[in-house]
Design an enzyme around this catalytic site. Structure first.
Site, short mmCIF file in Angstrom:
data_model
loop_
_atom_site.label_atom_id
_atom_site.label_comp_id
_atom_site.label_asym_id
_atom_site.label_seq_id
_atom_site.Cartn_x
_atom_site.Cartn_y
_atom_site.Cartn_z
N ASN A 148 0.85 -1.18 0.00
CA ASN A 148 0.00 0.00 0.00
C ASN A 148 0.89 1.24 0.00
O ASN A 148 2.12 1.14 0.11
CB ASN A 148 -0.99 -0.01 1.17
CG ASN A 148 -0.31 0.02 2.53
OD1 ASN A 148 0.68 0.71 2.74
ND2 ASN A 148 -0.85 -0.74 3.48
N ALA B 141 1.47 3.71 2.09
CA ALA B 141 2.27 3.97 3.29
C ALA B 141 3.47 3.03 3.35
O ALA B 141 4.60 3.45 3.68
CB ALA B 141 1.41 3.82 4.54
N ASP C 54 -5.57 -8.31 0.94
CA ASP C 54 -5.68 -9.75 0.68
C ASP C 54 -6.52 -10.01 -0.57
O ASP C 54 -6.21 -10.88 -1.38
CB ASP C 54 -6.31 -10.46 1.88
CG ASP C 54 -5.48 -10.35 3.15
OD1 ASP C 54 -4.27 -10.12 3.05
OD2 ASP C 54 -6.06 -10.49 4.24
#
Length: 477
Positions: A195, A197, A264
C-alpha cells in the site's frame, strides 16, 4: 477499459505466510463504564473468519479457484478452528503446528459497524525456520499455477527470497504482499503489492502518481521484479512495470465501510487472474474492481464472481433471493457464501398462508446476517404438527411465495417433525425462531452453540397468525 471476467475454476494458487484467525464480537453500546471512561458493549453475537494468509486463500476460493495455505500455527484450539473454517470453504491446509505457540488470533469488538478495539494473541513461532517452511512449500508447488507470499512479519517467512528462488526454479510466478522497509527480502519476485504507506516507507514521500510510478519502476529494476502494484486507497492503484508504461487505476469503491483485508483481496484476485492466463495490466484492473467491492463490506471479507461481474457492469447484482433449493444445493450455496465471508442466519416453520407477521419476522431475522435460510415443513410434517386440515397451502406454493421475498435467500424443505438434522448440516452462524420459547428449547440449539454460533428468539407481531387468519376466513363463510 476493464477486462471481462475470466474463468477461475481450474486455477490453483498456493498461499504461504502468516496464518491468522479473525474473531469478531458484535454488540450494542449504550453507556460508559463506571469503572473507566470506556464504552460498555453488550455482546450479542460472535463470528470467526480466516485472516492473514488464510484470508488470501479464502478470497481465491471465493472466486472459484483452488487454494492451499502453507504456514506455521500453534497446536491449539484456534488452529483447529482455522482448519475447520478453511475446510468448509474448500481450502487445503499444510500447517506446521508448534506446541506451546499461539495461532495468531485477532479479536475485534464491533458496535454499530465500528471497530472499538482489537486484541492480538501471538507469541511467535520458536524453532520455525526457512528449512521448515521450504519443506512445507515444495510439495504444494508441484501443481500450483501461482505462489503468493503473504507477509505480516509474524515469523512465517524468515527467508522469502529463498522461497521465491524455489518457486522460480519450478517455473511459478510469485506475488508478494510485503511488510517492513527492507524489500531486498523479496528480490526476484514477479510482483509486489504494497500500500502507499508501506511503499513510501521504503522509497520516501511521493508528491503524485507520476512520482510513485517513477520510484516504483526504479525499485523494480533494483530488485529484479517484473512490476509493483501500489494500492493508494481513495486514489486507486498504480501499476508500475519494470519495462513499459505505468498505469493509474482510479478507485472503483462506492462506499467504504472497512478496509480490513482489502490487500488480501487485491493479491488473491491478481493471483487467480494471472493463473487464468490474464495479462498483468488486465489482472490489475480486475483486482482494482475487487478491492472496490470488498471495502464496502464489514470486516475481513471476500468477493464472489457474481459480485465482480456486477461491478464490471456485465451482469446484475447478486439477487438477495436465490430461490428454492434441495439440501445438497443449499449446502453448496452456504459454502460459497461462507467463502465470501457472509454470515448465515437460519429459521424454520410451516409458513402456511403467509401473512404480515411472517414478513415482519423474516425481515428482522435477515438483519442478523448477510444470508437467510428458511427451512419449511413439508405437507406431511405440517399435518402431524397442526392437524389433518393443514396445511391450507401445499408445500410448493408455500416455498414459492417465501422465495419471492427479497429478505429470503434460500428456501429448503424438510420432512421430519423438527429441522434438527438439517440445522446440524448447515451449522448457521445464527439460528432464529419466532415465539416465546427459551433458546435452549429450540431444535438445533446445542449443535449451533457448540459450533460457535448463537440462538435467538424473536417476538412475533401481535395479532398476526395463520390460525387466527383461518378462523376469520371461516367466520365469514
Amino acid at each position: 477499459m476493464t477486462p471481462p471476467l475470466p474463468g477461475f475454476r481450474d486455477v490453483r494458487v498456493v498461499v504461504a505466510g502468516d496464518l491468522m484467525l479473525d474473531r469478531y464480537w458484535h454488540g450494542a453500546t449504550q453507556r460508559i463504564s463506571p469503572e473507566a471512561p470506556v464504552p460498555v458493549v453488550r455482546v450479542d453475537g460472535a463470528e470467526e473468519r480466516p485472516g492473514g494468509a488464510a484470508n488470501v486463500a479464502l478470497n481465491v476460493a471465493a472466486l472459484g479457484g483452488e487454494a492451499q495455505v502453507v504456514g506455521p500455527t500453534g497446536s491449539d484450539e484456534a488452529a483447529d478452528r482455522l482448519a475447520e473454517l478453511l475446510e468448509a470453504a474448500g481450502v487445503g491446509q499444510r500447517f506446521h503446528r508448534i506446541a506451546g505457540a499461539d495461532t495468531i488470533t485477532k479479536l475485534r469488538v464491533i458496535s454499530r459497524h465500528q471497530q472499538l478495539i482489537r486484541l492480538d494473541f501471538e507469541r511467535g513461532f520458536p524453532g520455525f525456520d526457512h528449512a521448515a517452511m521450504l519443506a512445507l512449500l515444495e510439495p504444494a508447488l508441484a501443481d500450483a499455477a501461482v505462489l503468493v507470499l503473504s507477509d505480516y512479519a509474524k515469523g512465517a517467512l524468515p527467508d522469502p527470497a529463498g522461497l521465491i528462488e524455489a518457486a522460480r526454479r519450478a517455473g511459478r510466478p510469485v506475488l508478494v504482499d510485503p511488510k517492513g522497509a527492507d524489500y531486498r527480502r523479496y528480490r526476484g519476485a514477479s510482483l509486489l503489492t504494497p500500500n502507499l504507506a508501506e511503499f513510501e516507507a521504503v522509497v520516501g514521500p511521493c508528491a503524485d502518481g507520476d512520482e510513485i510510478a517513477k520510484r516504483a519502476r526504479q525499485l523494480a529494476a533494483d530488485l529484479e521484479l517484473e512490476a509493483l502494484l501500489v494500492t493508494r486507497g481513495e486514489a486507486g492503484m498504480t501499476l508500475a512495470p519494470r519495462e513499459g508504461v505505468a498505469v493509474h487505476l482510479p478507485t472503483r469503491a462506492r462506499e467504504v465501510f472497512d478496509v480490513t483485508g482489502a490487500g488480501d483481496t487485491v493479491i488473491a484476485t491478481l493471483a487467480a487472474a494471472l493463473g487464468a492466463g490474464v495479462d498483468l495490466a488486465d489482472a490489475s484492473a480486475l483486482a482494482n474492481v475487487a478491492a472496490g467491492v470488498v471495502v464496502g463490506k464489514l470486516g475481513t471479507a471476500t468477493v464472489t464472481p457474481a459480485e465482480l461481474e456486477a461491478a464490471l457492469g456485465g451482469g446484475p447484482a447478486p439477487a438477495a433471493g436465490s430461490g428454492v433449493v434441495d439440501e445438497p444445493g443449499l449446502l453448496a450455496a452456504v459454502r460459497q457464501a461462507r467463502a465470501a465471508g457472509e454470515r448465515i442466519v437460519m429459521t424454520n416453520g410451516c409458513f402456511d398462508l403467509l401473512h404480515a407477521g411472517h414478513v415482519d419476522y423474516l425481515q428482522r431475522a435477515r438483519r442478523r446476517g448477510e444470508r437467510l435460510v428458511v427451512a419449511v415443513n413439508d405437507d406431511a410434517s405440517v399435518a402431524r404438527l397442526k392437524g389433518a386440515e393443514r396445511p391450507v397451502t401445499p408445500l410448493a406454493q408455500r416455498m414459492a411465495v417465501l422465495a419471492a421475498l427479497d429478505t429470503v435467500d434460500w428456501v429448503v424443505p424438510f420432512s421430519e417433525d423438527t429441522p434438527a438434522r438439517l440445522i446440524e448440516a448447515v451449522l448457521p452462524d445464527r439460528l432464529v425462531k419466532g415465539g416465546d420459547y427459551q433458546p435452549e428449547q429450540i431444535a438445533g440449539h446445542d449443535v449451533v452453540v457448540a459450533a460457535g454460533g448463537s440462538v435467538e428468539v424473536l417476538p412475533l407481531l401481535a395479532g398476526a397468525s395463520t390460525t387466527d387468519l383461518i378462523a376469520r376466513i371461516r367466520s365469514r363463510g
